[in-house]
Design a protein around this motif. Structure first.
Motif, PDB file in Angstrom:
ATOM      1  N   GLY A  35      44.709  42.100  46.230  1.00  0.00           N
ATOM      2  CA  GLY A  35      44.297  43.006  45.178  1.00  0.00           C
ATOM      3  C   GLY A  35      43.806  42.286  43.948  1.00  0.00           C
ATOM      4  O   GLY A  35      43.954  41.068  43.800  1.00  0.00           O
ATOM      5  N   TRP A  36      43.202  43.063  43.073  1.00  0.00           N
ATOM      6  CA  TRP A  36      42.782  42.602  41.759  1.00  0.00           C
ATOM      7  C   TRP A  36      43.451  43.448  40.691  1.00  0.00           C
ATOM      8  O   TRP A  36      43.520  44.673  40.820  1.00  0.00           O
ATOM      9  N   TYR A  37      43.915  42.786  39.659  1.00  0.00           N
ATOM     10  CA  TYR A  37      44.502  43.425  38.497  1.00  0.00           C
ATOM     11  C   TYR A  37      43.807  42.902  37.250  1.00  0.00           C
ATOM     12  O   TYR A  37      43.096  41.900  37.299  1.00  0.00           O
ATOM     13  N   ARG A  38      44.039  43.559  36.138  1.00  0.00           N
ATOM     14  CA  ARG A  38      43.511  43.049  34.885  1.00  0.00           C
ATOM     15  C   ARG A  38      44.490  43.339  33.761  1.00  0.00           C
ATOM     16  O   ARG A  38      45.315  44.241  33.850  1.00  0.00           O
ATOM     17  N   GLN A  39      44.387  42.559  32.704  1.00  0.00           N
ATOM     18  CA  GLN A  39      45.246  42.732  31.545  1.00  0.00           C
ATOM     19  C   GLN A  39      44.431  42.523  30.277  1.00  0.00           C
ATOM     20  O   GLN A  39      43.925  41.427  30.030  1.00  0.00           O
ATOM     21  N   ALA A  40      44.307  43.571  29.502  1.00  0.00           N
ATOM     22  CA  ALA A  40      43.627  43.509  28.224  1.00  0.00           C
ATOM     23  C   ALA A  40      44.624  43.114  27.142  1.00  0.00           C
ATOM     24  O   ALA A  40      45.834  43.310  27.295  1.00  0.00           O
ATOM     25  N   ALA A  63      37.690  52.318  38.264  1.00  0.00           N
ATOM     26  CA  ALA A  63      36.918  51.333  39.008  1.00  0.00           C
ATOM     27  C   ALA A  63      35.980  51.952  40.043  1.00  0.00           C
ATOM     28  O   ALA A  63      35.046  51.285  40.506  1.00  0.00           O
ATOM     29  N   LYS A  64      36.217  53.185  40.397  1.00  0.00           N
ATOM     30  CA  LYS A  64      35.430  53.833  41.436  1.00  0.00           C
ATOM     31  C   LYS A  64      33.959  53.910  41.050  1.00  0.00           C
ATOM     32  O   LYS A  64      33.604  54.348  39.963  1.00  0.00           O
ATOM     33  N   GLY A  65      33.111  53.465  41.958  1.00  0.00           N
ATOM     34  CA  GLY A  65      31.687  53.513  41.730  1.00  0.00           C
ATOM     35  C   GLY A  65      31.134  52.353  40.938  1.00  0.00           C
ATOM     36  O   GLY A  65      29.911  52.196  40.856  1.00  0.00           O
ATOM     37  N   ARG A  66      31.991  51.541  40.351  1.00  0.00           N
ATOM     38  CA  ARG A  66      31.542  50.404  39.553  1.00  0.00           C
ATOM     39  C   ARG A  66      32.000  49.067  40.101  1.00  0.00           C
ATOM     40  O   ARG A  66      31.278  48.083  39.994  1.00  0.00           O
ATOM     41  N   PHE A  67      33.208  49.026  40.642  1.00  0.00           N
ATOM     42  CA  PHE A  67      33.789  47.777  41.119  1.00  0.00           C
ATOM     43  C   PHE A  67      33.935  47.815  42.633  1.00  0.00           C
ATOM     44  O   PHE A  67      34.217  48.874  43.210  1.00  0.00           O
ATOM     45  N   THR A  68      33.771  46.660  43.265  1.00  0.00           N
ATOM     46  CA  THR A  68      33.882  46.574  44.713  1.00  0.00           C
ATOM     47  C   THR A  68      34.671  45.339  45.108  1.00  0.00           C
ATOM     48  O   THR A  68      34.328  44.226  44.706  1.00  0.00           O
ATOM     49  N   ILE A  69      35.720  45.541  45.893  1.00  0.00           N
ATOM     50  CA  ILE A  69      36.483  44.425  46.433  1.00  0.00           C
ATOM     51  C   ILE A  69      35.951  44.094  47.821  1.00  0.00           C
ATOM     52  O   ILE A  69      35.589  44.989  48.586  1.00  0.00           O
ATOM     53  N   SER A  70      35.892  42.815  48.130  1.00  0.00           N
ATOM     54  CA  SER A  70      35.463  42.385  49.449  1.00  0.00           C
ATOM     55  C   SER A  70      36.219  41.124  49.837  1.00  0.00           C
ATOM     56  O   SER A  70      36.879  40.494  48.998  1.00  0.00           O
ATOM     57  N   ARG A  71      36.102  40.767  51.099  1.00  0.00           N
ATOM     58  CA  ARG A  71      36.858  39.646  51.635  1.00  0.00           C
ATOM     59  C   ARG A  71      35.999  38.873  52.602  1.00  0.00           C
ATOM     60  O   ARG A  71      35.249  39.453  53.394  1.00  0.00           O
ATOM     61  N   ASP A  72      36.108  37.563  52.558  1.00  0.00           N
ATOM     62  CA  ASP A  72      35.419  36.697  53.496  1.00  0.00           C
ATOM     63  C   ASP A  72      36.472  35.925  54.265  1.00  0.00           C
ATOM     64  O   ASP A  72      37.057  34.973  53.748  1.00  0.00           O
ATOM     65  N   ASP A  73      36.730  36.335  55.490  1.00  0.00           N
ATOM     66  CA  ASP A  73      37.783  35.717  56.273  1.00  0.00           C
ATOM     67  C   ASP A  73      37.476  34.254  56.612  1.00  0.00           C
ATOM     68  O   ASP A  73      38.386  33.428  56.691  1.00  0.00           O
ATOM     69  N   ALA A  74      36.209  33.936  56.794  1.00  0.00           N
ATOM     70  CA  ALA A  74      35.831  32.581  57.174  1.00  0.00           C
ATOM     71  C   ALA A  74      36.159  31.574  56.083  1.00  0.00           C
ATOM     72  O   ALA A  74      36.579  30.449  56.361  1.00  0.00           O
ATOM     73  N   THR A  75      35.956  31.961  54.834  1.00  0.00           N
ATOM     74  CA  THR A  75      36.230  31.074  53.709  1.00  0.00           C
ATOM     75  C   THR A  75      37.570  31.356  53.050  1.00  0.00           C
ATOM     76  O   THR A  75      37.963  30.649  52.117  1.00  0.00           O
ATOM     77  N   ASN A  76      38.264  32.387  53.525  1.00  0.00           N
ATOM     78  CA  ASN A  76      39.562  32.774  52.983  1.00  0.00           C
ATOM     79  C   ASN A  76      39.466  33.076  51.487  1.00  0.00           C
ATOM     80  O   ASN A  76      40.280  32.622  50.686  1.00  0.00           O
ATOM     81  N   MET A  77      38.472  33.874  51.138  1.00  0.00           N
ATOM     82  CA  MET A  77      38.262  34.238  49.748  1.00  0.00           C
ATOM     83  C   MET A  77      38.178  35.745  49.584  1.00  0.00           C
ATOM     84  O   MET A  77      37.814  36.472  50.514  1.00  0.00           O
ATOM     85  N   VAL A  78      38.518  36.191  48.404  1.00  0.00           N
ATOM     86  CA  VAL A  78      38.412  37.586  48.018  1.00  0.00           C
ATOM     87  C   VAL A  78      37.518  37.666  46.792  1.00  0.00           C
ATOM     88  O   VAL A  78      37.551  36.783  45.931  1.00  0.00           O
ATOM     89  N   PHE A  79      36.737  38.728  46.706  1.00  0.00           N
ATOM     90  CA  PHE A  79      35.774  38.870  45.625  1.00  0.00           C
ATOM     91  C   PHE A  79      35.946  40.223  44.940  1.00  0.00           C
ATOM     92  O   PHE A  79      36.449  41.182  45.528  1.00  0.00           O
ATOM     93  N   LEU A  80      35.510  40.270  43.713  1.00  0.00           N
ATOM     94  CA  LEU A  80      35.451  41.521  42.979  1.00  0.00           C
ATOM     95  C   LEU A  80      34.114  41.598  42.260  1.00  0.00           C
ATOM     96  O   LEU A  80      33.855  40.833  41.334  1.00  0.00           O
ATOM     97  N   GLN A  81      33.276  42.512  42.716  1.00  0.00           N
ATOM     98  CA  GLN A  81      31.996  42.753  42.075  1.00  0.00           C
ATOM     99  C   GLN A  81      32.197  43.768  40.966  1.00  0.00           C
ATOM    100  O   GLN A  81      32.698  44.867  41.202  1.00  0.00           O
ATOM    101  N   LEU A  82      31.813  43.393  39.764  1.00  0.00           N
ATOM    102  CA  LEU A  82      31.933  44.247  38.593  1.00  0.00           C
ATOM    103  C   LEU A  82      30.537  44.652  38.145  1.00  0.00           C
ATOM    104  O   LEU A  82      29.732  43.808  37.772  1.00  0.00           O
ATOM    105  N   ASN A  83      30.256  45.942  38.183  1.00  0.00           N
ATOM    106  CA  ASN A  83      28.965  46.463  37.768  1.00  0.00           C
ATOM    107  C   ASN A  83      29.125  47.434  36.612  1.00  0.00           C
ATOM    108  O   ASN A  83      30.185  48.028  36.422  1.00  0.00           O
TER     109      ASN A  83
END
Length: 115
Positions: A35-40, A63-83
Motif C-alpha cells: 500500500g501507499w500512505y501519506r502524511q501531511a 484518490a479515486k480517478g487521480r491516483f493509480t497503484i501498480s506492481r511489477d513482479d519482475a522487478t519487485n517494485m510498487v508504483f503510485l501514479q499521481l495525476n
C-alpha cells in the motif's frame, strides 16, 4: 528484514503529475499486501491505496480517478501514479508492506504541490 525505498517525489505545479516508486527487498510484492500512505504536516498518516497479492486494488475517495497503484513482479517494485495534483496532496508519501500495524515502512518521499 524488509526494506522499502521510495523515490520519485518532488515539486510539481497544481494539475501536474508524478510517478512514485517503491523498491522492495526482503519481501515479494506478488505475495505481500502492499500500500501507499501519506502524511501531511500536522496530520496523521492516512491510507491512499492498497493492492493485494491477487491484484485487487482499493482507493480512498480522495484518490479515486487521480491516483493509480501498480506492481511489477519482475522487478519487485510498487508504483503510485499521481495525476491532477493539488496543494492538498502535499505530503510525505510512504510505501507499506504487510499492513500499517505490523508491516514495514519506507523512509518516505516528499511531494510538494505549489505554484
Amino acid at each position: 528484514q524488509v526494506r522499502l525505498v521510495e523515490s520519485g517525489g518532488g515539486l510539481v505545479q497544481p494539475g501536474g503529475s508524478l510517478n512514485l516508486s517503491c523498491a522492495v527487498s526482503g519481501a515479494t510484492v506478488s505475495s505481500a499486501f502492499m500500500g501507499w500512505y501519506r502524511q501531511a504536516p500536522g496530520k496523521q498518516r492516512e491510507l491512499i491505496t492498497t493492492i493485494t497479492p491477487s491484484g485487487i486494488t482499493h482507493y480512498e475517495n480522495f484518490a479515486k480517478g487521480r491516483f493509480t497503484i501498480s506492481r511489477d513482479d519482475a522487478t519487485n517494485m510498487v508504483f503510485l501514479q499521481l495525476n491532477n495534483l493539488n496543494p492538498e496532496d502535499t505530503a510525505v508519501y510512504f510505501c507499506n508492506a504487510g499492513g500499517h500495524a505490523y508491516g514495514a515502512w519506507g523512509q518516505g518521499t516528499q511531494v510538494t504541490v505549489s505554484s
